[in-house]
Design an enzyme around this catalytic site. Sequence first.
Site, PDB file in Angstrom:
ATOM      1  N   THR A 158       0.850  -1.193   0.000  1.00 21.34           N
ATOM      2  CA  THR A 158       0.000   0.000   0.000  1.00 21.34           C
ATOM      3  C   THR A 158       0.882   1.237   0.000  1.00 21.34           C
ATOM      4  O   THR A 158       1.921   1.265   0.662  1.00 21.34           O
ATOM      5  CB  THR A 158      -0.951   0.002   1.216  1.00 21.34           C
ATOM      6  OG1 THR A 158      -1.777   1.172   1.166  1.00 21.34           O
ATOM      7  CG2 THR A 158      -0.199  -0.007   2.528  1.00 21.34           C
ATOM      8  N   HIS A 164       2.336 -11.680  14.100  1.00 24.49           N
ATOM      9  CA  HIS A 164       3.408 -12.269  14.911  1.00 24.49           C
ATOM     10  C   HIS A 164       3.109 -13.713  15.297  1.00 24.49           C
ATOM     11  O   HIS A 164       3.984 -14.422  15.813  1.00 24.49           O
ATOM     12  CB  HIS A 164       3.607 -11.428  16.178  1.00 24.49           C
ATOM     13  CG  HIS A 164       5.016 -11.435  16.692  1.00 24.49           C
ATOM     14  ND1 HIS A 164       5.936 -12.396  16.353  1.00 24.49           N
ATOM     15  CD2 HIS A 164       5.678 -10.586  17.526  1.00 24.49           C
ATOM     16  CE1 HIS A 164       7.092 -12.147  16.945  1.00 24.49           C
ATOM     17  NE2 HIS A 164       6.955 -11.044  17.676  1.00 24.49           N
TER      18      HIS A 164
END
Length: 406
Positions: free
Chosen positions: A317, A369
């Site tokens: 992006t 994560h």
Amino acid sequence: MILEMKVPSPGESIKEVEIATWLVKDGDYVEKDQAIAEVDSDKATLELPAEASGVITLKAEEGDAVAVGAVVCLIDTAAAKPSGSAPAPVAETPKTEEKKAVAPAAAPAPAATYAAQAPSPAAKKILDEKNIQPSDIVGTGKDGRITKDDAVNAVPSMGTPTGGTRGAERTKLSMLRRKVAERLVAAKNETAMLTTFNEVNMTPINNLRNEYKDAFKAKHNGVGLGYMSFFTKAVTRALQLYPDVNSMMDGDYKVAYDFCDISIAVSGPKGLMVPVVRNAENLSFRGVEAEIKRLAIKARDGQITVDDMTGGTFTITNGGVFGSMLSTPIINPPQSGILGMHNIIERPIAVNGKVEIHPMMYVALSYDHRIIDGRESVGFLVAVKEALENPVALLCDNNPKKAFEL
């Protein structure tokens, strides 16, 4: 003959759409294949073409949610086409004659109104120091007179200044926008999202673009040599070095991909769109730029399809086109990573012990994560940085002319 027009299926997983806009009015004559409505699904906005020519009768209102396969309009195919190429103008409803508003007679002011009573000299001095008008407070003295205590206790008005508009408009979000919001909230709530940052010296890429962009555009029929092809190729290289970033969670399993389908976030008339560049790892600079241009035009023209946005293993992006200096992009689920580009600012940096001015860009990697550890995330972003700061060797195989197909 009356033809029932039903909502076609925009995609396998879509069961419902929303009528965003009718492009015709009830009773209009429509031609076959003419766009008669825009419908929103949770993935895209699509045009609904007329299946036959005839007079149309609408069976749903704008904003209605209708099931795939439901009848949204009828077309009378036996109706004659009105003479002339343009449809007959719709007669305007005569405007009701506006009556002049007569202001009600002002009510006589009470004998003891605060506006009519001057403050005492001591009170007036205090009010002047506070920059308060006597008409803004109510006196407690005889006949509404403003006393010294009234002035001492007066507080400057914090009310809204007069003369400005204070309107508000309540509009329903499109189905696409509601789905985007739902997915973004889910990404925040259902992933262990973390963001790591780095900075890139854009001088080497700028030098390459300045040297080859004119020849590139001339050779490839107007396709420009932009930053996105460099970033896309740097990302695909880094994904191959750190494959965990190119994987997804599926319950208790990790799904790893040996291809790089790169989702490119673009701004369309209906909001954020994320079309996918398939097998970007196999595309040349020209191939990446041509595909991004094709998808961006489809998004701009509202012709992007569900298939164009389905899948994707990693997202890029670019908030820099709007002036963003730094951000923490939100993961595009079910993907595990997204790279945020930002604006390019000339800043002083240390180069070989000396201070130099260079065009610099902050880059951000948000990652899940649960599946990507710090080593992989930081290593991935460093690999992107290395490729962008050494594009000739790492992205062009030491032969820019061949890489740019010149």
